[in-house]
Structures are given as structure tokens and as C-alpha cells.
Design a protein around this motif. Sequence first.
Motif, PDB file in Angstrom:
ATOM      1  N   GLU A  99      39.032 -54.452  17.541  1.00 20.57           N
ATOM      2  CA  GLU A  99      40.149 -55.319  17.941  1.00 20.57           C
ATOM      3  C   GLU A  99      39.710 -56.782  17.945  1.00 20.57           C
ATOM      4  N   GLN A 100      38.471 -57.033  18.344  1.00 25.04           N
ATOM      5  CA  GLN A 100      37.978 -58.406  18.414  1.00 25.04           C
ATOM      6  C   GLN A 100      37.893 -59.068  17.034  1.00 25.04           C
ATOM      7  N   VAL A 101      37.621 -58.277  16.008  1.00 25.77           N
ATOM      8  CA  VAL A 101      37.534 -58.851  14.659  1.00 25.77           C
ATOM      9  C   VAL A 101      38.886 -58.839  13.959  1.00 25.77           C
ATOM     10  N   GLY A 102      39.944 -58.577  14.715  1.00 25.68           N
ATOM     11  CA  GLY A 102      41.294 -58.682  14.163  1.00 25.68           C
ATOM     12  C   GLY A 102      41.786 -57.464  13.417  1.00 25.68           C
ATOM     13  N   LEU A 103      41.232 -56.278  13.737  1.00 23.35           N
ATOM     14  CA  LEU A 103      41.644 -55.060  13.040  1.00 23.35           C
ATOM     15  C   LEU A 103      42.374 -54.081  13.943  1.00 23.35           C
ATOM     16  N   LEU A 119      42.080 -50.108   2.086  1.00 23.20           N
ATOM     17  CA  LEU A 119      41.659 -51.302   2.813  1.00 23.20           C
ATOM     18  C   LEU A 119      41.348 -52.429   1.836  1.00 23.20           C
ATOM     19  N   SER A 120      41.688 -53.639   2.216  1.00 19.34           N
ATOM     20  CA  SER A 120      41.326 -54.794   1.399  1.00 19.34           C
ATOM     21  C   SER A 120      39.834 -55.073   1.560  1.00 19.34           C
ATOM     22  N   GLY A 121      39.305 -55.952   0.698  1.00 23.89           N
ATOM     23  CA  GLY A 121      37.898 -56.303   0.798  1.00 23.89           C
ATOM     24  C   GLY A 121      37.553 -56.940   2.130  1.00 23.89           C
ATOM     25  N   GLY A 122      38.469 -57.788   2.631  1.00 21.84           N
ATOM     26  CA  GLY A 122      38.238 -58.447   3.914  1.00 21.84           C
ATOM     27  C   GLY A 122      38.236 -57.468   5.070  1.00 21.84           C
ATOM     28  N   GLU A 123      39.133 -56.478   5.024  1.00 23.21           N
ATOM     29  CA  GLU A 123      39.174 -55.461   6.083  1.00 23.21           C
ATOM     30  C   GLU A 123      37.907 -54.617   6.078  1.00 23.21           C
ATOM     31  N   ALA A 124      37.465 -54.217   4.879  1.00 26.98           N
ATOM     32  CA  ALA A 124      36.234 -53.427   4.771  1.00 26.98           C
ATOM     33  C   ALA A 124      35.045 -54.212   5.316  1.00 26.98           C
ATOM     34  N   GLN A 125      35.021 -55.510   5.034  1.00 30.27           N
ATOM     35  CA  GLN A 125      33.910 -56.340   5.488  1.00 30.27           C
ATOM     36  C   GLN A 125      33.894 -56.437   7.014  1.00 30.27           C
ATOM     37  N   ARG A 126      35.065 -56.575   7.612  1.00 27.76           N
ATOM     38  CA  ARG A 126      35.118 -56.690   9.077  1.00 27.76           C
ATOM     39  C   ARG A 126      34.788 -55.367   9.773  1.00 27.76           C
ATOM     40  N   ILE A 127      35.093 -54.242   9.134  1.00 25.34           N
ATOM     41  CA  ILE A 127      34.688 -52.951   9.697  1.00 25.34           C
ATOM     42  C   ILE A 127      33.170 -52.839   9.693  1.00 25.34           C
ATOM     43  N   LYS A 128      32.540 -53.290   8.605  1.00 24.90           N
ATOM     44  CA  LYS A 128      31.083 -53.301   8.543  1.00 24.90           C
ATOM     45  C   LYS A 128      30.499 -54.222   9.609  1.00 24.90           C
ATOM     46  N   LEU A 129      31.164 -55.366   9.814  1.00 27.92           N
ATOM     47  CA  LEU A 129      30.711 -56.310  10.830  1.00 27.92           C
ATOM     48  C   LEU A 129      30.762 -55.670  12.211  1.00 27.92           C
ATOM     49  N   THR A 130      31.794 -54.882  12.459  1.00 27.25           N
ATOM     50  CA  THR A 130      31.936 -54.196  13.745  1.00 27.25           C
ATOM     51  C   THR A 130      30.764 -53.264  13.989  1.00 27.25           C
ATOM     52  N   ARG A 131      30.385 -52.528  12.960  1.00 23.85           N
ATOM     53  CA  ARG A 131      29.266 -51.598  13.117  1.00 23.85           C
ATOM     54  C   ARG A 131      27.972 -52.340  13.428  1.00 23.85           C
ATOM     55  N   GLU A 132      27.817 -53.525  12.849  1.00 21.69           N
ATOM     56  CA  GLU A 132      26.620 -54.320  13.141  1.00 21.69           C
ATOM     57  C   GLU A 132      26.658 -54.855  14.570  1.00 21.69           C
TER      58      GLU A 132
END
Length: 937
Positions: A809-813, A825-838
Motif C-alpha cells: 500500500e505504501q508504494v501505491g499498489l 501488470l505494467s512494468g512500473g507495477e512489477a517494479q514496485r512489487i519487487k521494491l516491496t519485497r526488498e
Amino acid sequence: MKKEGIYIYGAREHNLKSINTFIPRNKITIVTGLSGSGKSSLVFDTIYAEGQRRYVESLSSYARFFISQIKKPDLDAITGLSPAVAIDQRSINTSPRSTVGTVTEIYDYLRLLFARLGTPYCIQHQQALKKSSIDKITEEIMTWPKNSRFLILAPVAEGKKGEFLKEFQGFLSSGYTQAKVDGKWLELAEAKKLSKRKDHFIDLLVDRLSVESRFIPRLKESLQKAADLTKGRIKVELINLPIKSLTSKGLKSKEFYLDKSLKKKSMKKKDQKMIETSKHDQYNSIQSEKNKLNIKHYSLHATCPVCLAGFPEMEPKLFSFNNPKGACSKCNGLGYLQEEEEWREESEWMEEDMSAESLIFPDSEKKHHKDTEIKQTILSNQTNTAETNNMDIEKDRAVKMCPLCKGTRLNSFALSVRIQDKNIAQLSSFSIEKLIRFCSRLKFPSQYKLVADKILEKLNSDLGFLNKMGLGYLSLDRPSRTLSGGEAQRVRLMSQISSPLIGVLYVLDEPSIGLHPQDQDRLLKILFHIRDRGNTVLIVEHDEKTIRSAEHLIDLGPVAGKNGGHIIAEGSLQDIIKSPQSITGHYLSGKKKISLPKKSTTYKDKVLEIRGARGNNLKNINVKIPLSCLVGVTGVSGSGKSTLVIDTLYRALQKQLNQLPFVDPQLYREIKGLEFLDKVVAINQKPIGRTPRSVPATYVGIMSPIRNLMAQVPAACVRGYTPGDFSFNIKGGRCEKCSGTGQIKQEMLFLPSAILPCDICQGRRYSNEILSILYKNKNIHDILSMDIISAKAFFAHHFLIQQQLQLLEQVGLGYLTLGQNSMTLSGGEAQRIKLTRELAKKNTGRTLYILDEPTTGLHFKDIEQLVFVLKKLTEKGSTVIVIEHQMDVIKSCDYIIDLGPGGGRHGGKVVAEGTPEQVARSNKSATAPFLKEALSV
């Protein structure tokens, strides 16, 4: 009077709230709003999907018989819909054979130019080929060592598809008995149909002869027969030739080598014995194959004035690295050789929602032996470290340049054809700008002018479009999989707009991604050019400059997910700005701004320095990167950002910090400051999964605890269900018709494949028995259908699940559903999901994160949240490098490295570096004027 355009009534797809809207014809309409507010649902899943469905319905009943019915989007009606072309954010062909030239089809015209107007040169003597004659060929053959035996062949098919049975029968009736078909000898009397889908090479045997003066009349006659069968092309294959004339000195001339494809029964016993007892047979065969000395090409059209060597037929296939006739024989047209297989980053199994513990050691004994193959796969992967398992997944091979073709992909024949002393590989390596200048200077004799003008007109037109879109720094041989998301989309856009279509609805998804503000004017000119040609342009967009250029705007909201899907405002730019409910309007009017975060003051203490970076277009530059900061790398398209950050720095740190020895970075001299880091992580825009099995819940690691909860429900315990039964990746609880994907792929003949809901589970993935198990009145499908915000409230008392959902939710998803197909998922959405895991990992404070355009798909409000999250990482001591063009992110950085001054060969230099305020004052930076405006300084 009713306006002309597309009218949509009662659109309810996904989160759309039965909206009615209008899209004016022959105008540029932009749909905007917060991420997850329903933009893609309206534009792609409703308007474009209905266009596809109607096209299929327009086909004949016979064609529709082979195509399942495509699901109609959930809406009441849509009128005025034109034929639609979609250009979305999906990357173009990732095949290693796909290049900029093949995707745009410019390379096809270049091949045609060389096939029709190129000059072939002798491979051995580098002499321009000239027309030969039967007498000259005969004279050359008679100079060979006496008594050498040879075959005269007619190459009747070179890389052509067909069954050829009728041709074989015709040759047989004309007195010919044998042919070499795809390298193997065939008796024509026993010939059968060949595969009509494969390319075939057929050499018809015309005669067997030896080098003796008494055979000269017969030799001429046979050569003429071969030429008559093939429009002047002849092959002569040497059966045996004294070794001395082929290899090194000192070998006896009586020792021969044999073409193994010939039957020994056709030779004298004396010769067979000599061949079988020769100590040099194997060596000579290798030498013969390597140097192609046993096959001579001749042509009555053009031959070498020195050796009389001929040339294959000049046709476009000869210049294609995707065709056996033109591809390099060693690398098969790839340009490189694959070496020992390595694991890069993660193993594929971690994408799925499989819990190794629950699958290998289930509670119920009867489940112990279920799906043995998958269990073995997981057991074999238990040796992976936790750190390795938490990285991105990609299995790859180490590669090296092909030593034969030197990376050009083509064989020696294709490379020996030139136009103004340049072969096709050299022209393909030119930048688009340089190739335009080369083509503009081409002059051909008057007899070829008509053909040349037609080809050059198309070449110059398509190259000009690429240049206008700011891609003049690319080359035609650039692999398409190395393009950024913005470059890939503009390349695909060019392939569409180069055709003079009118009356078409063009649907685009954020065409501005990857574009520096300086390059956006070029894009806008292209979009208006499409409109002026008589087309309607519909765009999903967040970029402020592009939004302001729209002729009609539709703003969706008010928020994301289930509370979105409403039309907040529509009309002109002023209508959006005046709307009190429009968040987009508030940012456009200046009522709201992305405020500057607190800047770091510690960046001078620890520095990572890369020296002598000279990969691709980098000009031997030295770059200092302050640590524990948010560092922005910017510059015009093609200035060298990705080469510096991804291809050089990231790969070098992978090799040294992550202990991946097979990774090869671009050229650099040294890197200092590695002692301050313990790990590097690149969070890119690649999909989080390659199949519908990968969903956000599996990727961030909350699927296992959810399945454990479902297995603890009393009804599940009574039936003996284990967590594995609530997985849609293994047999047991999943729907077997769709194998747990919830969808069926329907091949559509000449159309792209259609994805249809499974008719058994109705897209729910599971069997009815599993769906009858309820937790808080919801089954596993209901839970996976929840958006992240709703799921956060549903799992309020489960800390592990709650923590991951809060980060998403914090990264806007917050609008995504837990079980959303990763391929949507768009490229930006996929990137933010990866960011969440980090973000969920334990932070050591010594990690370097690299993000490539993280603002893709983000609204102004979402960008503010992203900056907050990135700054949160730096506050913990980590370093974040972003490659970005969005000015609100750039102005929020602690430090900026600006590359340029131009793209391609005009870039590769550091034109400015320092704080945003320092870069904004630079006179050399193309970014400075836009950054100055964003900072209001």
C-alpha cells in the motif's frame, strides 16, 4: 447535434462503475487518474477488447468455427468504434534473433536493396564478381590436379519450402537419377514428399567426371545442362583431390579424402582401399569442411575474375540471419555462442506459491507421494541460499562472440556483397542518424534508378520516423531485448505509424515513458501527425506535458481499486483544472505540489567511484556516487545512463559483491569504495512471472501463510486437506482443466492468441471441493480476489501478512488484487512489487539499490509516495540509484549525475553533477532548464 465519435455506455469492467463517456473522433484523447483508478480497464479491457471481439465476429462462419467465442467486455453498449491498434507497455520480442531492424521491418528493405543492387565480391580474392562462361569454367577445372574426380551439380533449390515430389518425378523422367537433399544423397526413384514447412536445399546430380582432357566436351555439355536447370548457377563438388593441393606440404599426392555422403560402391576398390588406409582422412575431412574446398560455386551471371568462383542466387533470404541461406553456420545467426549454463539470480520455482515444507512434508500421509516430480524439483532447490532465493528469477547462459562471423550473424557470402564498399552488417551497425546520411548519398546507374528509388523512399521514410521520435542513436542490429521500456514502445509505435492508415483508433499506454523532457516535443509531433492523417488517438498517460497537449481529457477516480472507477471530470484541460473533485486537476493547477523531502547531508563521507567507464558510447568517464543517498542519473535518451548504471556498475558489483563470476560488465578501469557495500540489487521492470501462476501474493511471500490459514479451518481438517491443496500450482485442489491458471489459451489462426476464462472453474482456479472451505465466510478464490487495501483489513490480526500488505500500500499498489495475473501488470507495477519485497528484508545499511524509471505508471500523488519510500531506504543507510526523467523525482534526489550532451555518439559524458540546485545552474546540461523550473529557482 450529436458529436461524431465513440460512445461508451454502462462500462463495468473490473472496477468501473457503469460509466458513460465519449471519445471524439480524429482527436487526441487522454485518460488519466490515480494508479488503479480504472484507466486501463476502460481503454484496453473495454474499448480495445470490444474492437478485437467485433473483428472476430466479422470473419466468416467457417473461420469462426476454429475460434472460441471471445468474452464481451462488461458494458451496455459502445457505438462508433473504429478498427483499433494497441501499443502498450509490453516489451517487444525478447527473442535473441529480434533486433530493431527486424521489429520495424527496416532490415527487410535493406535486404531487398542488397539483393537487387548490391555488388558481390569473391570471398577469397576480394574481387568484384563478373559474368563467366562455360569455356572459362571448363578452363579453370582443367587446371586442377590430373585425375581428380568431381561431381557436377545443379542447385535447383536453395532454402525453399515445398514437397518437391513432382519436381523429383520430372527430373527422373528427364534421365537424372540422384540428388543431394538437405546434405543427404537420395535416389530419385525412391523419392517421397518432403516437409512443406521446412526450407530445403536440393542439388541435382548432373554428371560424374575426372580431370582428363578426353572429358572436355562432356564437361562443357554437363555444365551447360546444370546452368539451364538453375538459370546459370552451377556447383562442382570434388570427390577426391590430392591432399598436397589442399593442406600442408609433404603429404603424398596419392592420399585422398572422400566426401562421406557418396556411396563407396560408386568408386573403384583400389581407391576405396587407399581412402580407408589413409592416416590423414579425418584431418583432411575437417580441413575440407572448414575451408569449403570440396565445393565450388559457379555462375554464368557473375564470377571471380581470378578463380572463376560463382555466387549463390542474390535474393533477400541470402541476407537474413533468420534463414539458413544467410545465417552464419557456426552460431546459426545468433552472433554468439552459448557456453556452460549458469543460474543468474533466482530459480524459477520461487515464482510459484509452493511452500517446500508443506509440499514435501504434508500433514496427511495420503498426500505424501502426490506430485513427485514437483517435490523433487523443490528438494533439488533446497541447496539455494535464502539470499539467492530472494532475488529476481532468470536462468541464462554465458555467451561469447561467434569467432566465425564476429557477431554479424551472417555467413561469408552475405557479407561479401557490398554497396559503396559497405556490407549489410556494417550498415546495420550504423546509428539511425548515420544510416540516413549514408542512404541520402546513394547513387545508382540509370538502369537501376526505378528499383533503387522505390526501396530508398521507404527506407528513408521509416528511418526518418525513428529519428523524429528521438531514437536516432539506435542501430538496426541492436537486440530488441536490450531496449528500455520507452525505447521499445516507440519502436513499436514507428512500425505502426509508418503505414498510411486512416480511420484507425490508436490506443497507447504511456508513450512518454523513457523520454527526457527535451525529447517529448518530438513525440507530440508524431502523435499529432497520426491524428492529422485522419485517425483517433486514445492514450493512457500521467506525464504533465502530454496531458496539457490533449484535445480531450477523461479523469478517473477519485481513488484506486474498488473505490475508483468513476469519471471525476472530462472535457478540456480547463474543465479538469476547474473540477474540485479532480486530484489530477489540483496538481495541474498548482494547488498541490510534490514537496521536496529532507535532503541527506552525509553524502560526502562515503563514496563509490567508478573510473574509466568506456562501454558503448561512454567516453572514458569517472563518476563519484555518494553513498547512503538517493542518487539520480539523468540525461537525454541514449546518453549512456543504462550503460553506466546497469551494464557497467551493476554488473561489476554483481561480479564482486554477489559472487557471480559469469557476469561480464562493460569496460571500465576500476571501482573504489566497495568496502562500504555488501550487496547490490537491481529492481527492474521485468515481469514478476512468466505465466498466470505468478501473482503478487506468491511473489511477496504471503501465499504460504494464507494457505496455512485455510488448511487450519475445521472443515479442511476433517477432510484431511493440507496447505498444498490450496495451491493452484499442483494437483489436488486446483482445477485440472486449466491446471490452476483460471484461463485457457485459444489459438486464433492468423490473429494473436485469445485468453479465455476456464469454462469449468469459471476462472476461479480451484475445484468446487476446495472452494467450499471458508475462512471468515470467504473461500480461497474470494481472498485472492481482494484488493490489497481490503485484504489488509481482512488479515488485521496476522502480523506477517499485514506487514507485507502495508508495504504494498505504501508504494501505491493498494488497488491490486492478491491473485492478479502477473502478466497483466505494467512494468512500473512489477517494479514496485519487487521494491516491496526488498523493503521487507532485514536492512544491513550497506545495500545498493538500482531502479530504472520507477515512476512508470504513476500519478502525481503516487510519485510522492514513491519518493517517501525511497528516502526511507536511504535513512536506513542504504544507497538508491534511480535512472529517471521525471522532474519531481529528480528534484527530490540528494545528488544528480547528468549525462549527455546528446544521445548515441553525441553522449557518454558527464555534463553536470552535484545537488539538484547545482545541476539546475549548469549551462551545459539539457536537464538543467527543466530542473530549474521544477525547483522554481
